[in-house]
Design a protein around this motif. Structure first.
Motif, PDB file in Angstrom:
ATOM      1  N   SER A  98      -3.053   3.484  -1.091  1.00  0.00           N
ATOM      2  CA  SER A  98      -4.120   2.698  -2.044  1.00  0.00           C
ATOM      3  C   SER A  98      -5.289   2.179  -1.168  1.00  0.00           C
ATOM      4  CB  SER A  98      -3.357   1.715  -2.711  1.00  0.00           C
ATOM      5  OG  SER A  98      -4.423   1.050  -3.820  1.00  0.00           O
ATOM      6  N   PRO A  99      -6.615   2.671  -1.469  1.00  0.00           N
ATOM      7  CA  PRO A  99      -7.816   2.036  -0.936  1.00  0.00           C
ATOM      8  C   PRO A  99      -8.027   0.725  -1.327  1.00  0.00           C
ATOM      9  CG  PRO A  99      -8.440   3.661  -2.458  1.00  0.00           C
ATOM     10  CD  PRO A  99      -6.831   3.545  -2.488  1.00  0.00           C
ATOM     11  N   GLU A 100      -7.221   0.251  -2.371  1.00  0.00           N
ATOM     12  CA  GLU A 100      -7.671  -1.018  -3.201  1.00  0.00           C
ATOM     13  C   GLU A 100      -7.512  -2.207  -2.063  1.00  0.00           C
ATOM     14  OE1 GLU A 100      -8.353  -1.696  -6.312  1.00  0.00           O
ATOM     15  OE2 GLU A 100      -8.490   0.363  -6.987  1.00  0.00           O
ATOM     16  N   ILE A 101      -8.412  -3.231  -1.957  1.00  0.00           N
ATOM     17  CA  ILE A 101      -8.149  -4.207  -1.025  1.00  0.00           C
ATOM     18  C   ILE A 101      -7.176  -5.234  -1.398  1.00  0.00           C
ATOM     19  CG2 ILE A 101     -10.089  -5.706  -2.265  1.00  0.00           C
ATOM     20  CD1 ILE A 101      -9.549  -5.281   1.753  1.00  0.00           C
ATOM     21  N   VAL A 102      -6.990  -5.267  -2.716  1.00  0.00           N
ATOM     22  CA  VAL A 102      -6.218  -6.338  -3.157  1.00  0.00           C
ATOM     23  C   VAL A 102      -4.701  -5.973  -2.856  1.00  0.00           C
ATOM     24  CG1 VAL A 102      -5.097  -7.292  -5.435  1.00  0.00           C
ATOM     25  CG2 VAL A 102      -7.506  -7.185  -5.266  1.00  0.00           C
TER      26      VAL A 102
END
Length: 141
Positions: A98-102
């Motif tokens: 997942s590239p999501e920062i969260v």
């Protein structure tokens, strides 16, 4: 070798518990300097260590604890580098998913927690081992 004056607190079959003897200006009990005020803020801690009793020590004896520098390198690696490496490793694995920062932030916290758990487990595992080739206790001449 690093040395510290210690006092034998208790002895048992083949082992003993030692604690460091307070050295320095002795003003900490009187509150005479800023360092003593800062140390009182965090409270007094009772540091003790269980080591092998190879020198026929009795409770109340004063001795010298000699520590090999490699023991400190191993301790620092275990306490600081292992959690950091686990955190970076978990973030790298999650970044492929997942590239999501969260998600990566939570993965970093989880990796740090895993690293702390592993290092605490390894420390508790080694606490029960009394003999250590990197520590020597000798009588003060």
């Amino acid at each position: 070798m690093i040395s510290q004056i210690v006092e034998v607190v208790e002895t048992s079959a083949g082992s003993m518990v030692i604690k460091p003897v307070e050295q320095g200006c002795q003003a900490c009990s009187s509150g005479g300097c800023g360092v003593s005020n800062l140390s009182q803020l965090f409270g007094k801690r009772n540091y003790s260590l269980k080591v092998a009793n190879t020198g026929n020590f009795q409770a109340g004896d004063t001795a010298e604890l000699l520590l090999d520098e490699s023991l400190f390198v191993r301790s620092v690696s275990l306490q600081y580098l292992l959690p950091l490496v686990c955190m970076i490793g978990v973030v790298m694995l999650i970044s492929f998913i997942s590239p999501e920062i969260v998600v990566q932030s939570f993965a970093a916290l989880a990796g740090l927690g895993i690293g702390v758990f592993i290092s605490r487990f390894l420390i508790r595992l080694s606490e029960d081992q009394v003999g250590n080739a990197h520590m020597h206790v000798r009588h003060i001449p």
